[in-house]
Design a protein around this motif. Structure first.
Motif, PDB file in Angstrom:
ATOM      1  N   TYR A  99      19.771  27.345 -13.322  1.00 34.85           N
ATOM      2  CA  TYR A  99      20.895  28.347 -14.061  1.00 34.85           C
ATOM      3  C   TYR A  99      22.372  27.541 -14.032  1.00 34.85           C
ATOM      4  N   ASP A 100      22.148  26.054 -13.732  1.00 30.15           N
ATOM      5  CA  ASP A 100      23.420  25.690 -13.494  1.00 30.15           C
ATOM      6  C   ASP A 100      24.384  25.451 -14.567  1.00 30.15           C
ATOM      7  N   ILE A 101      25.671  24.725 -14.476  1.00 30.07           N
ATOM      8  CA  ILE A 101      26.644  24.627 -15.462  1.00 30.07           C
ATOM      9  C   ILE A 101      25.895  24.166 -16.787  1.00 30.07           C
ATOM     10  N   TYR A 102      26.146  24.230 -17.974  1.00 30.75           N
ATOM     11  CA  TYR A 102      25.679  23.729 -19.255  1.00 30.75           C
ATOM     12  C   TYR A 102      24.175  23.751 -19.333  1.00 30.75           C
ATOM     13  N   LYS A 103      23.681  24.996 -18.626  1.00 30.61           N
ATOM     14  CA  LYS A 103      22.237  25.109 -18.946  1.00 30.61           C
ATOM     15  C   LYS A 103      22.058  26.597 -19.654  1.00 30.61           C
ATOM     16  N   GLY A 104      23.194  27.459 -20.012  1.00 30.19           N
ATOM     17  CA  GLY A 104      23.193  28.580 -20.519  1.00 30.19           C
ATOM     18  C   GLY A 104      22.783  28.549 -22.153  1.00 30.19           C
ATOM     19  N   LEU A 105      23.323  29.923 -22.799  1.00 30.41           N
ATOM     20  CA  LEU A 105      23.209  29.636 -24.149  1.00 30.41           C
ATOM     21  C   LEU A 105      24.614  30.388 -24.629  1.00 30.41           C
ATOM     22  N   THR A 106      25.412  30.435 -23.828  1.00 32.39           N
ATOM     23  CA  THR A 106      26.697  30.902 -24.389  1.00 32.39           C
ATOM     24  C   THR A 106      27.733  29.621 -24.332  1.00 32.39           C
ATOM     25  N   PHE A 107      27.721  29.252 -25.854  1.00 29.36           N
ATOM     26  CA  PHE A 107      28.610  27.996 -26.009  1.00 29.36           C
ATOM     27  C   PHE A 107      29.905  28.269 -26.433  1.00 29.36           C
ATOM     28  N   TRP A 108      30.944  27.361 -25.773  1.00 28.87           N
ATOM     29  CA  TRP A 108      32.233  27.600 -26.163  1.00 28.87           C
ATOM     30  C   TRP A 108      32.711  26.596 -27.197  1.00 28.87           C
ATOM     31  N   ALA A 109      32.205  27.026 -28.592  1.00 28.43           N
ATOM     32  CA  ALA A 109      32.546  26.381 -29.514  1.00 28.43           C
ATOM     33  C   ALA A 109      32.321  27.437 -30.882  1.00 28.43           C
ATOM     34  N   PRO A 110      33.002  27.277 -31.972  1.00 29.32           N
ATOM     35  CA  PRO A 110      33.956  25.921 -32.344  1.00 29.32           C
ATOM     36  C   PRO A 110      35.361  26.089 -32.161  1.00 29.32           C
ATOM     37  N   ASN A 111      35.910  24.942 -31.979  1.00 30.31           N
ATOM     38  CA  ASN A 111      37.528  24.866 -31.796  1.00 30.31           C
ATOM     39  C   ASN A 111      37.897  24.977 -33.173  1.00 30.31           C
ATOM     40  N   ILE A 112      38.821  26.015 -33.629  1.00 37.97           N
ATOM     41  CA  ILE A 112      39.179  26.500 -34.775  1.00 37.97           C
ATOM     42  C   ILE A 112      40.654  26.675 -34.912  1.00 37.97           C
ATOM     43  N   ASN A 113      41.309  25.535 -34.066  1.00 36.42           N
ATOM     44  CA  ASN A 113      42.810  25.480 -33.830  1.00 36.42           C
ATOM     45  C   ASN A 113      43.121  24.564 -34.930  1.00 36.42           C
ATOM     46  N   ILE A 114      44.303  24.814 -35.559  1.00 32.80           N
ATOM     47  CA  ILE A 114      44.653  24.079 -36.541  1.00 32.80           C
ATOM     48  C   ILE A 114      45.380  22.916 -36.314  1.00 32.80           C
ATOM     49  N   PHE A 115      44.620  21.718 -37.052  1.00 33.12           N
ATOM     50  CA  PHE A 115      44.920  20.333 -36.534  1.00 33.12           C
ATOM     51  C   PHE A 115      46.578  20.177 -37.277  1.00 33.12           C
ATOM     52  N   ARG A 116      47.662  20.703 -36.702  1.00 37.29           N
ATOM     53  CA  ARG A 116      48.852  20.706 -37.398  1.00 37.29           C
ATOM     54  C   ARG A 116      49.690  19.418 -37.222  1.00 37.29           C
ATOM     55  N   ASP A 117      49.493  18.639 -36.259  1.00 39.75           N
ATOM     56  CA  ASP A 117      50.041  17.419 -35.922  1.00 39.75           C
ATOM     57  C   ASP A 117      49.147  16.316 -35.663  1.00 39.75           C
ATOM     58  N   PRO A 118      49.179  15.300 -36.302  1.00 40.57           N
ATOM     59  CA  PRO A 118      48.448  14.114 -36.255  1.00 40.57           C
ATOM     60  C   PRO A 118      48.393  13.424 -34.994  1.00 40.57           C
ATOM     61  N   ARG A 119      49.358  13.678 -34.131  1.00 39.95           N
ATOM     62  CA  ARG A 119      49.380  12.852 -32.676  1.00 39.95           C
ATOM     63  C   ARG A 119      48.317  13.730 -31.848  1.00 39.95           C
ATOM     64  N   LEU A 466      51.262   6.529 -35.240  1.00 37.91           N
ATOM     65  CA  LEU A 466      50.284   6.984 -36.113  1.00 37.91           C
ATOM     66  C   LEU A 466      49.835   5.609 -36.692  1.00 37.91           C
ATOM     67  N   PHE A 467      50.303   4.334 -36.263  1.00 39.95           N
ATOM     68  CA  PHE A 467      49.705   3.160 -36.381  1.00 39.95           C
ATOM     69  C   PHE A 467      48.569   2.996 -35.491  1.00 39.95           C
ATOM     70  N   LEU A 468      47.732   1.794 -35.996  1.00 41.14           N
ATOM     71  CA  LEU A 468      46.785   1.238 -34.963  1.00 41.14           C
ATOM     72  C   LEU A 468      47.468   0.723 -33.657  1.00 41.14           C
ATOM     73  N   PRO A 469      46.855   0.779 -32.445  1.00 39.11           N
ATOM     74  CA  PRO A 469      47.324   0.237 -31.320  1.00 39.11           C
ATOM     75  C   PRO A 469      47.661  -1.350 -31.634  1.00 39.11           C
ATOM     76  N   GLU A 470      48.711  -1.853 -31.001  1.00 42.41           N
ATOM     77  CA  GLU A 470      49.161  -3.110 -31.221  1.00 42.41           C
ATOM     78  C   GLU A 470      48.084  -4.116 -31.283  1.00 42.41           C
ATOM     79  N   THR A 471      47.357  -3.984 -30.175  1.00 43.83           N
ATOM     80  CA  THR A 471      46.226  -5.142 -29.984  1.00 43.83           C
ATOM     81  C   THR A 471      45.269  -5.313 -31.170  1.00 43.83           C
ATOM     82  N   GLN A 472      44.925  -3.915 -31.750  1.00 43.69           N
ATOM     83  CA  GLN A 472      44.225  -3.928 -32.978  1.00 43.69           C
ATOM     84  C   GLN A 472      44.834  -4.227 -34.235  1.00 43.69           C
TER      85      GLN A 472
END
Length: 699
Positions: A99-119, A466-472
């Protein structure tokens, strides 16, 4: 077992506990009470896109990719598989008293926060920037997780309540200032609708709202959630959030006071150890035994609904062979294919012929497993990277693979090597007929409060650009200089601009998100034409040099497709196909106070079979308040063979046709309502990119 029966059984078993025993059950790692036959139980488990962090499971596309399918029925299927595998794994754990962590049936999902900022780095966990899309996709996910049997198949949890979307570096002390209009129009609807849809768990957020910590906010947890929305399930804190009440928010002077504030506000479960001080708080008269009892009864109601105390556990006969089985992998592949968004296809360059002689697969995500996974992932039985998938789909081609550069950091090679790889990547591209550039990010740099991910591009998992990293960016432009036929495949959790030079040179651009364990094969099948792209953007893709509002400003002015004032690079709802769909004969067929029904004929007029993602948007104005440019209010996925047509009926919940006044009240707009039906948003940029106009109906 219904809620009322479970409540009675919970009340009965809790009544047999001492106050110390009851208090102990309010910790996420609840200890056993052997004299009552209760084993230990750990409430913390994750299932965002597959059972996570505990061995083998099907790893589906991450949540933002699931949202890009614009198909609630597909998300239900995915979630049903996740809960099936959850039961399979739980049966094995329970059999071994594990009965360790990550072994149960209570799932903490979905994440329903609004993706208001692309960063925001955790945007990958969300269902996008729109409250309607988030609501319908989350409800489908919850229904798949929880099932419709006598007992809950598993327990879903809507998080993070509320007004939570970065910055990650400040989340333990941040105060989100929000007005009532934005709170009720943008930030709360997905929570309201998932409660209406039957979710049994809600997680409070780390931050404060207008000065009050979310996990000790009586207005949120009791007045809105339980009294206004009639929520009957359990409320948990985010992990460590109650400690933040003292150390971050400084709203309590002691751990005992923080525990009392949270419990009396309606937080039943503590992910952390602050509730280990509940008895001290009780002895200091900060809380009553009734406060502890009420929370324990909420928690045990869920455990009874899961069938924990049944002599014969529900779903106990599900075989271990179901884990990441062939059928589940087939669904995974199909879902990944449907999540990929085709952003550009110059002169129908795609699909490419399978007899192409030389293909170069170049970029830091070319053979990356991490770029398949996103965060909150399990271990799959098989991983197919982009290079692996291309080898399978183009078996007769000469395929060369080069990373070309690091994800973010650029430097010359040291004794460890593998840093300066530009010339290798360019050499592969120069000799190829086609180069597939695999760019983007992964969960080592983009995600949840990542320690060490702090440089010119990153801030604790959030992005500064909001661009690619400079390396890429450097690698991509060098490749474009030496190869005429370049296809860009972006693997990321949000908006990335590859820059004007690469945008203009690339023959095709695909956004594949974090596409899951076998996402590389899905990408390859899109390239070969074995699969027809049908994903749609659940976010806005911005120009990299767009001036964004301050990250910490939670006003919706200037944010998302609903209120942005700048021109998008690729709009919310946009996505191309290899075939063409035509809309005709639209009409409003039914109207009452609860819903509106529209009928529309959709025809596949192209040469390929395909799935159209029909979208309905409302446009309305109100003299008393700000209203969105457009508001998505219905979606439907329609599979059509070439030459086939269907008449489709879609119901629209009038909730989404309401104006929200400055005090948060929803009301009929005084300026009239227009509905737009099509395969995209009805904005000018979508029309320019697709060459199509939406059908327009006056309500």
């Amino acid at each position: 077992m219904n809620f009322n029966t479970a409540k009675l059984m919970a009340k009965k078993i809790v009544s047999k506990m001492t106050i110390e025993e009851k208090a102990s059950q309010l910790l996420y790692n609840s200890p056993a009470i052997e004299r009552l036959g209760i084993h230990e139980y750990n409430w913390w488990n994750e299932s965002s896109h597959g059972v996570a962090r505990a061995g083998t499971a099907t790893v589906f596309p991450h949540s933002i990719g699931l949202a890009a399918t614009f198909d609630p029925e597909r998300i239900f299927e995915v979630a049903d598989v996740i809960s099936t595998e959850a039961r399979v794994k739980f049966n094995q754990h329970d059999k071994r008293s594990d009965y360790d962590i990550y072994k149960g049936l209570t799932f903490w999902a979905p994440n329903i926060n609004i993706f208001r900022d692309p960063r925001w780095g955790r945007g990958q966990e969300t269902l996008g920037e729109d409250p309607f899309l988030t609501s319908v996709m989350a409800t489908a996910y919850i229904n798949g997780i929880q099932g419709d049997g006598e007992f809950l198949k598993a327990a879903a949890c809507s998080k993070h309540f509320a007004v939570h979307s970065g910055p990650e570096s400040q989340r333990h002390s941040f105060d989100a200032k929000v007005n009532m209009h934005d709170l009720w129009e943008t930030y709360l609807p997905a929570f309201e609708k998932t409660v209406e849809g039957g979710v049994v768990g809600v997680m409070g957020a780390y931050n404060r709202i207008n000065g009050e910590p979310c996990c000790a906010n009586y207005g949120l947890l009791s007045e809105i959630l339980r009294q206004k929305w009639r929520f009957e399930g359990y409320v948990t804190s985010d992990c460590g959030a109650l400690k933040d009440i003292v150390t971050g928010h400084k709203c309590a002077s002691s751990t005992e006071e923080a525990a009392a504030m949270a419990l009396k506000s309606g937080c039943d479960l503590n992910c952390g150890d602050v509730y280990s001080k509940l008895i001290d708080a009780y002895e200091e008269d900060l809380i009553t035994e009734e406060d502890i009892t009420n929370a324990a009864e909420h928690l045990y109601t869920i455990r009874f609904l899961l069938g924990e105390f049944e002599q014969n556990h529900p779903y106990k006969d599900l075989p271990y062979d179901l884990l990441d089985c062939k059928k589940h992998r087939e669904l995974n592949l199909k879902t990944a294919e449907e999540s990929i968004v085709l952003l550009k296809n110059e002169n129908n360059f795609l699909p490419i012929n399978r007899d192409v002689e030389k293909i170069a697969v170049v970029g830091p995500n070319a053979i990356s497993v991490a770029a398949l996974e996103g965060n909150y992932y399990g271990y799959a039985s098989e991983y197919i990277t982009v290079a692996d998938g291309i080898r399978r789909e183009f078996p007769d081609s000469d395929i060369k693979v080069e990373r070309g550069c690091k994800l973010v950091k650029e430097k010359l090679c040291d004794w460890n090597g593998f840093s300066n790889m530009y010339s290798d990547g360019v050499a592969a591209a120069e000799s190829a007929d086609i180069t597939v550039l695999c760019l983007g990010l992964d969960c080592t740099v983009e995600g949840e409060e990542i320690q060490g991910a702090d440089n010119e591009y990153l801030d604790h998992g959030d992005r500064k650009s909001l661009f690619l990293p400079e390396t890429q960016q450097k690698l991509a432009e060098m490749v474009c200089d030496v190869c005429e036929n370049v296809i860009v495949v972006l693997m990321c959790g949000g908006s990335i601009d590859v820059g004007e030079k690469v945008r203009n040179h690339a023959k095709a651009i695909l956004c594949s998100w974090y596409p899951g364990a076998i996402g590389g094969l899905a990408i390859a099948k899109i390239l070969s034409g074995k699969a027809n792209p049908c994903g749609r953007l659940p976010i806005t893709v911005y120009y990299g040099d767009d001036v964004m509002p301050d990250f910490s400003d939670y006003s919706m002015h200037g944010r998302t497709y609903r209120y942005m004032t700048s021109k998008p690079l690729y709009p919310f709802g946009y996505g191309l196909s290899y075939t063409d769909f035509n809309y005709a004969n639209g009409c409003v067929s039914y109207v009452d106070s609860e819903k509106v029904t529209i009928d529309i004929e959709i025809a596949n007029t192209g040469k390929f079979s395909g799935t159209e993602k029909m979208q309905v948007y409302a446009e309305f104005s109100d003299s008393r308040t700000a209203t969105p440019h457009f508001q998505l209010c219905a979606v439907n996925a329609i599979r059509l063979e070439s030459g086939e047509s269907k008449m489709i009926s879609v119901d629209i919940d009038r909730y989404w046709l309401k104006a929200v006044l400055p005090d948060g009240t929803r009301t009929d707009p005084d300026g009239g309502i227009t509905l737009y039906i099509g395969g995209s948003q009805p904005d000018r940029v979508s029309s320019e990119l697709t060459g199509k106009q939406c059908i327009k109906l006056k309500l």
